[in-house]
Write an enzyme that holds these catalytic residues in place. Structure first.
Site, mmCIF file in Angstrom:
data_model
loop_
_atom_site.group_PDB
_atom_site.id
_atom_site.type_symbol
_atom_site.label_atom_id
_atom_site.label_comp_id
_atom_site.label_asym_id
_atom_site.label_seq_id
_atom_site.Cartn_x
_atom_site.Cartn_y
_atom_site.Cartn_z
ATOM 1 N N LEU A 47 0.855 -1.186 0.000
ATOM 2 C CA LEU A 47 0.000 0.000 0.000
ATOM 3 C C LEU A 47 0.889 1.233 0.000
ATOM 4 O O LEU A 47 1.895 1.281 0.716
ATOM 5 C CB LEU A 47 -0.892 0.029 1.242
ATOM 6 C CG LEU A 47 -2.216 -0.739 1.205
ATOM 7 C CD1 LEU A 47 -2.891 -0.664 2.573
ATOM 8 C CD2 LEU A 47 -3.144 -0.203 0.130
ATOM 9 N N ASP A 48 0.527 2.244 -0.787
ATOM 10 C CA ASP A 48 1.268 3.502 -0.781
ATOM 11 C C ASP A 48 1.210 4.135 0.606
ATOM 12 O O ASP A 48 0.266 3.902 1.366
ATOM 13 C CB ASP A 48 0.673 4.475 -1.791
ATOM 14 C CG ASP A 48 0.899 4.033 -3.225
ATOM 15 O OD1 ASP A 48 1.867 3.290 -3.467
ATOM 16 O OD2 ASP A 48 0.106 4.429 -4.101
ATOM 17 N N PRO A 49 2.203 4.971 0.946
ATOM 18 C CA PRO A 49 2.193 5.622 2.268
ATOM 19 C C PRO A 49 0.904 6.377 2.568
ATOM 20 O O PRO A 49 0.411 6.330 3.694
ATOM 21 C CB PRO A 49 3.395 6.565 2.191
ATOM 22 C CG PRO A 49 4.338 5.882 1.253
ATOM 23 C CD PRO A 49 3.455 5.238 0.219
ATOM 24 N N ALA A 51 -2.055 5.718 1.599
ATOM 25 C CA ALA A 51 -3.209 4.822 1.681
ATOM 26 C C ALA A 51 -3.334 4.211 3.071
ATOM 27 O O ALA A 51 -2.354 4.038 3.796
ATOM 28 C CB ALA A 51 -3.090 3.723 0.640
#
Length: 301
Positions: A47-49, A51
């Site tokens: 997951l992106d930071p 998110a």
């Protein structure tokens, strides 16, 4: 779902973490290693930071099944801003262009969403982790290099408009998405904005499901630090994810030693378990014999 108490000597299993924003998935893994006191730990699906939401952590031998989770379907709740594009296709990037979305009608948005539903070909985000000539695309993009990625087939099973809010020249829409592995929600935001000729980017993203694991099973890092616990044991996770095949004692011994069995007539991967519900292996029928996908309990254990 109730969680299984964990502590020194706890068995292998799955922990469903509700990842907070402003942390990388690697940061969450590091925190969980300290909480659970083991380095044998990994995650399924970065997951992106920015998110939040479901990040599935495998502990000890449960790391063996993480690769099977990465390839499964996922669900998201997201907010897309129409009328602005950014360098990263999300709110963390530099603004690139602004085009008033004041004229865009809800019916046009719904039609564009429909065109992005089903089997589509999607160009991944330029700031993805896909490797280009041995380097991550996002590393090249941050250095100012042009990154060209080929379109890939993905499936969007559900792309639903939940709410719409108009601002000064922009429209914020809340959407829910069910999609195949490999789908980039940032790219959906980009392509939706492009289809409406106003541009778009992602302003928030929350993953609500990975395969059979959802937010109802998730715990925050603070909750886990206070009371380390598995969401599911390895056996429970396997039996939740896959159909079950019951084995005789002799069959259990054969599977534990890596020997094939007669096929079960079950499509795809299934969990082969003994009479006590202990999963010996994940198997797949191949012709007239079975093939071991993952041996959970080798005979040497």
């Amino acid at each position: 779902m109730s969680r299984q108490n964990a502590g020194p000597g706890f068995g292998p299993g799955i922990v469903v973490v509700d990842k907070p924003g402003a942390m990388t998935s690697h940061d969450v893994v590091g925190r969980c290693r300290r909480i659970f006191g083991t380095r044998r730990l990994g995650h399924a699906g970065t997951l992106d930071p920015m998110a939040t939401g479901v990040l599935v952590i495998g502990i000890e031998r449960a790391t063996k099944i993480l690769g099977l989770l990465i390839a499964t379907s996922k669900s998201y709740a997201a907010t897309i801003r129409l009328g602005q594009t950014t360098s990263t296709e999300d709110a963390e990037g530099e603004p690139l262009a602004s085009v008033s979305a004041e004229h865009v009608a809800p019916e046009a948005i719904a039609a564009a969403i429909l065109d992005l539903t089903g089997d589509i070909r999607q160009v991944p985000s330029a700031v993805s982790a896909i490797k280009v000539d041995g380097r991550r695309a996002y590393q090249l993009a941050r250095e100012g290099q042009t990154v060209e990625l080929a379109a890939r087939p993905v499936r969007i099973d559900r792309f639903e408009l939940m709410d719409l809010r108009r601002g000064a020249d922009v429209i914020d829409i809340d959407v829910e998405v069910d999609c195949s592995s490999g789908t980039y929600i940032r790219a959906l935001a980009r392509d939706l904005g492009a289809a409406l000729d106003v541009g778009g980017h992602l302003t928030s993203l929350r993953r609500t499901r990975v395969s059979h694991f959802d937010l109802s099973q998730a715990a925050s890092l603070d909750e886990l630090a206070e009371r380390p616990a598995l969401s599911l044991t390895l056996d429970q996770a396997c039996l939740l994810m896959f159909p079950r095949r019951d084995l005789t004692v002799d069959e259990s011994q054969s599977v534990g030693n890596g020997r094939p069995l007669e096929p079960a007539g079950i499509d795809g991967i299934y969990a082969a378990s003994d009479a006590d519900g202990r999963v010996i292996a994940l198997l797949r029928d191949e012709g007239r014999r079975t093939k071991s996908v993952v041996v959970i309990r080798p005979a040497t254990m």
